[in-house]
Design an enzyme around this catalytic site. Structure first.
Site, PDB file in Angstrom:
ATOM      1  N   ASP A  46       1.078  -1.291  -0.017  1.00  0.00           N
ATOM      2  CA  ASP A  46       0.084   0.122   0.051  1.00  0.00           C
ATOM      3  C   ASP A  46       0.894   1.102  -0.128  1.00  0.00           C
ATOM      4  O   ASP A  46       1.763   1.524   0.943  1.00  0.00           O
ATOM      5  CB  ASP A  46      -1.041  -0.024   1.196  1.00  0.00           C
ATOM      6  CG  ASP A  46      -1.891   1.053   1.257  1.00  0.00           C
ATOM      7  OD1 ASP A  46      -2.263   1.604   0.330  1.00  0.00           O
ATOM      8  OD2 ASP A  46      -2.507   1.444   2.030  1.00  0.00           O
ATOM      9  N   ASP A 139      -2.994   2.460  -5.820  1.00  0.00           N
ATOM     10  CA  ASP A 139      -1.786   2.439  -4.949  1.00  0.00           C
ATOM     11  C   ASP A 139      -1.962   1.216  -4.207  1.00  0.00           C
ATOM     12  O   ASP A 139      -0.943   1.397  -3.257  1.00  0.00           O
ATOM     13  CB  ASP A 139      -1.995   3.633  -4.228  1.00  0.00           C
ATOM     14  CG  ASP A 139      -2.903   3.650  -3.006  1.00  0.00           C
ATOM     15  OD1 ASP A 139      -4.057   3.262  -2.989  1.00  0.00           O
ATOM     16  OD2 ASP A 139      -2.374   4.015  -1.982  1.00  0.00           O
ATOM     17  N   GLU A 140      -2.536   0.650  -4.380  1.00  0.00           N
ATOM     18  CA  GLU A 140      -2.442  -0.921  -3.398  1.00  0.00           C
ATOM     19  C   GLU A 140      -2.696  -2.246  -4.198  1.00  0.00           C
ATOM     20  O   GLU A 140      -3.660  -2.235  -4.896  1.00  0.00           O
ATOM     21  CB  GLU A 140      -3.302  -0.633  -2.145  1.00  0.00           C
ATOM     22  CG  GLU A 140      -4.719  -0.465  -2.270  1.00  0.00           C
ATOM     23  CD  GLU A 140      -5.422  -0.351  -0.957  1.00  0.00           C
ATOM     24  OE1 GLU A 140      -5.416  -1.481  -0.218  1.00  0.00           O
ATOM     25  OE2 GLU A 140      -6.322   0.343  -0.809  1.00  0.00           O
TER      26      GLU A 140
HETATM   27 MG    MG Z   1      -2.445   3.893   0.103  1.00  0.00          MG
END
Ligand code: MG
Length: 285
Positions: A46, A139-140
């Site tokens: 993350d 983003d993860e």
């Molecule tokens: Mg994040």
């Protein structure tokens, strides 16, 4: 015990001796020690305050300032940097409230095309490690590194430490890793030590880790389910564990069976490339 240096990626067995405070190879204090470090292979990566990190990377003049990415004074905070978080600013907070808490904040509009481009670069770096990647947002992602040790000549923990090290060096973006034995726990772990974190939840410690936690730690348990559980006197995982599997299913339907399993740290869902991306517009952490 096994230890990993997150700077030079040395991996060594420490036996019963106390964990080293510094890497024997490079003397860095960024050492991670865990008895299951060689075997755990399900991870969650993350990025830390992703949109804000991209903006700071591209605008070094913002580096030491509280930065909020979001839309106008009537909009909401999409992401804020860690300096703004110290002031109490949070994702999804109305902008006027955020600016009341942190009037000196720099506010920038999201540049989605840029975030998508960085996300693709991170994805390519993950693809080099394993084909089993399940993106959850820009983003993860979850990664299954089972069986990759033979291919890469290093345990998953080393590959993951290398991934975030390279992301930072090549893209200027930091991320946090959660490493565990299933998706549920890997996702929880990545949140334990942000930013630039690397947290491990091993098989042996799963029960002790989970029992005192609030049920809200369970993926998918939002305010509505939490209220429902609360009515049944269930606030913690330990409370959940006192319920019989059948009783939980009768009271909460299919969710009940899921809760029974997750409260025991059991999650057999596979990391799957085909899972739809849930959100690309909200970046929470
Ligand atoms: Mg994040």
């Amino acid at each position: 015990m096994f230890s990993l240096c997150r700077v030079c990626l040395s991996f060594f067995e420490t036996g019963a001796a106390p964990a080293p405070k510094r890497c024997p190879a490079c003397r860095s204090p960024r050492i991670l020690t865990h008895p299951e470090l060689k075997t755990l292979s399900i991870a969650h990566m993350d990025c830390d305050a992703f949109y804000a990190s991209v903006e700071k990377r591209d605008h070094p003049e913002y580096r030491d300032l509280p930065l909020i990415v979001g839309g106008g004074t009537r909009g909401v905070v999409s992401t804020c940097c860690y300096i703004a978080r110290i002031k109490g600013v949070r994702s999804a907070m109305p902008m006027f409230q955020a600016l009341k808490l942190c009037p000196e904040a720099v506010v920038v509009k999201p540049r989605m095309a840029e975030y998508v481009a960085v996300s693709r670069e991170i994805r390519a770096m993950m693809e080099a490690l394993t084909p089993s990647i399940e993106p959850l947002s820009l983003d993860e992602a979850l990664l299954d590194l089972t069986g990759t040790a033979r291919l890469h000549g290093a345990p998953p923990a080393v590959l993951l430490a290398g991934l975030v090290r390279d992301m930072e060096a090549k893209l200027g973006i930091t991320g946090s890793i959660g490493l565990s034995h299933n998706k549920f726990l890997a996702k929880i772990a990545s949140d334990l030590d942000k930013p630039r974190g690397f947290s491990v939840i091993g098989v042996a410690e799963t029960e002790a880790f989970l029992l005192p936690k609030s049920v809200s730690i369970i993926w998918g348990v939002g305010a509505a389910t939490r209220a429902q559980l609360e009515k049944a006197g269930i606030r913690t995982i330990a409370d959940l564990r006192r319920w019989d599997r059948v009783d939980l299913s009768v009271r909460f339907g299919s969710m009940g069976d899921r809760l029974w399993h997750l409260s025991r740290g059991l999650d057999t869902r596979r990391v799957s490339r085909d899972e739809p991306v849930k959100s690309i517009s909200v970046d929470c952490h």
